[in-house]
Design a protein around this motif. Structure first.
Motif, mmCIF file in Angstrom:
data_model
loop_
_atom_site.group_PDB
_atom_site.id
_atom_site.type_symbol
_atom_site.label_atom_id
_atom_site.label_comp_id
_atom_site.label_asym_id
_atom_site.label_seq_id
_atom_site.Cartn_x
_atom_site.Cartn_y
_atom_site.Cartn_z
ATOM 1 N N GLU A 59 -11.308 7.687 -5.208
ATOM 2 C CA GLU A 59 -12.605 8.137 -5.712
ATOM 3 C C GLU A 59 -12.973 7.341 -6.955
ATOM 4 O OE1 GLU A 59 -16.059 10.111 -5.490
ATOM 5 O OE2 GLU A 59 -14.412 10.512 -4.100
ATOM 6 N N GLY A 60 -14.180 6.842 -7.002
ATOM 7 C CA GLY A 60 -14.664 6.111 -8.163
ATOM 8 C C GLY A 60 -14.407 4.610 -8.116
ATOM 9 N N TYR A 61 -13.684 4.133 -7.090
ATOM 10 C CA TYR A 61 -13.386 2.706 -6.988
ATOM 11 C C TYR A 61 -14.220 2.010 -5.916
ATOM 12 C CZ TYR A 61 -9.471 3.063 -10.178
ATOM 13 O OH TYR A 61 -8.701 3.245 -11.292
ATOM 14 N N TYR A 62 -15.185 2.690 -5.387
ATOM 15 C CA TYR A 62 -16.032 2.085 -4.371
ATOM 16 C C TYR A 62 -17.437 2.644 -4.499
ATOM 17 C CZ TYR A 62 -15.388 6.537 -1.977
ATOM 18 O OH TYR A 62 -15.372 7.874 -1.675
ATOM 19 N N THR A 63 -18.365 1.949 -3.912
ATOM 20 C CA THR A 63 -19.755 2.403 -3.899
ATOM 21 C C THR A 63 -20.104 2.788 -2.463
ATOM 22 O OG1 THR A 63 -20.311 0.908 -5.690
ATOM 23 C CG2 THR A 63 -22.146 1.784 -4.384
ATOM 24 N N PRO A 64 -20.358 4.062 -2.214
ATOM 25 C CA PRO A 64 -20.706 4.465 -0.850
ATOM 26 C C PRO A 64 -22.020 3.790 -0.414
ATOM 27 C CG PRO A 64 -20.400 6.383 -2.288
ATOM 28 C CD PRO A 64 -20.361 5.163 -3.151
ATOM 29 N N ILE A 65 -22.033 3.393 0.837
ATOM 30 C CA ILE A 65 -23.238 2.800 1.405
ATOM 31 C C ILE A 65 -24.033 3.925 2.054
ATOM 32 C CG2 ILE A 65 -24.148 1.174 3.098
ATOM 33 C CD1 ILE A 65 -21.547 -0.446 2.661
ATOM 34 N N PRO A 66 -25.276 4.108 1.621
ATOM 35 C CA PRO A 66 -26.074 5.208 2.179
ATOM 36 C C PRO A 66 -26.445 4.948 3.638
ATOM 37 C CG PRO A 66 -27.401 3.866 0.701
ATOM 38 C CD PRO A 66 -26.011 3.346 0.622
ATOM 39 N N GLU A 67 -26.501 6.025 4.384
ATOM 40 C CA GLU A 67 -26.947 5.922 5.772
ATOM 41 C C GLU A 67 -28.460 5.881 5.793
ATOM 42 O OE1 GLU A 67 -25.114 8.616 8.474
ATOM 43 O OE2 GLU A 67 -23.239 8.596 7.343
ATOM 44 N N PHE A 68 -29.020 5.103 6.659
ATOM 45 C CA PHE A 68 -30.467 4.993 6.769
ATOM 46 C C PHE A 68 -30.968 5.638 8.033
ATOM 47 C CE2 PHE A 68 -29.215 1.460 4.062
ATOM 48 C CZ PHE A 68 -30.068 1.623 3.006
#
Length: 133
Positions: A124-133
């Motif tokens: 947690e905190g070491y990645y940037t989630p990619i939002p679903e479109f």
């Protein structure tokens, strides 16, 4: 970098004003001596994010790690050398000025730290989630 290009090398070690290794022209640099991971102080180089994560991984996993001034001679005589950067993550160095580092192949410490580095994406905190479109 021009000298490195003329010599057919991928990268060049950069020295600080007093002749100690500071970084390469594009990455931070580490060496391994007797099982300890060493990296130059950030006095004359950019203290990279990947560099900081490798230092953190050493601390978390009981790997001796020292940040200090390191001579070119120490790098050439090291058991292993590797660089760190955002794009290349951990990249082994097997030659410096045509001289093999260690036995001339990527070493076990670089491989171990590379594997540990890959586990960071699960934290947690070491990645940037990619939002679903």
């Amino acid at each position: 970098k021009i000298q490195a290009n003329n010599a057919g090398c991928a990268d060049a070690l950069m020295l600080d004003i007093e002749g100690f290794v500071s970084e390469t022209n594009a990455t931070n640099v580490f060496c391994v001596v007797g099982g300890a991971v060493l990296t130059p102080t950030a006095d004359a180089c950019l203290p990279g994010v990947t560099r900081a994560l490798v230092i953190q991984l050493c601390e978390e996993n009981g790997i001796p790690c020292e940040v200090r001034r390191i001579s070119l001679t120490e790098f050439v005589a090291a058991d292993e050398v590797f660089t760190t950067g955002t794009m290349g993550e951990l990249t082994p160095v097997v030659l410096i000025d045509g001289r093999p580092i260690g036995n001339g192949v990527p070493g076990p410490m670089c491989a171990r730290l590379s594997q540990l580095f890959k586990t960071l994406i699960d934290r947690e905190g070491y990645y940037t989630p990619i939002p679903e479109f």
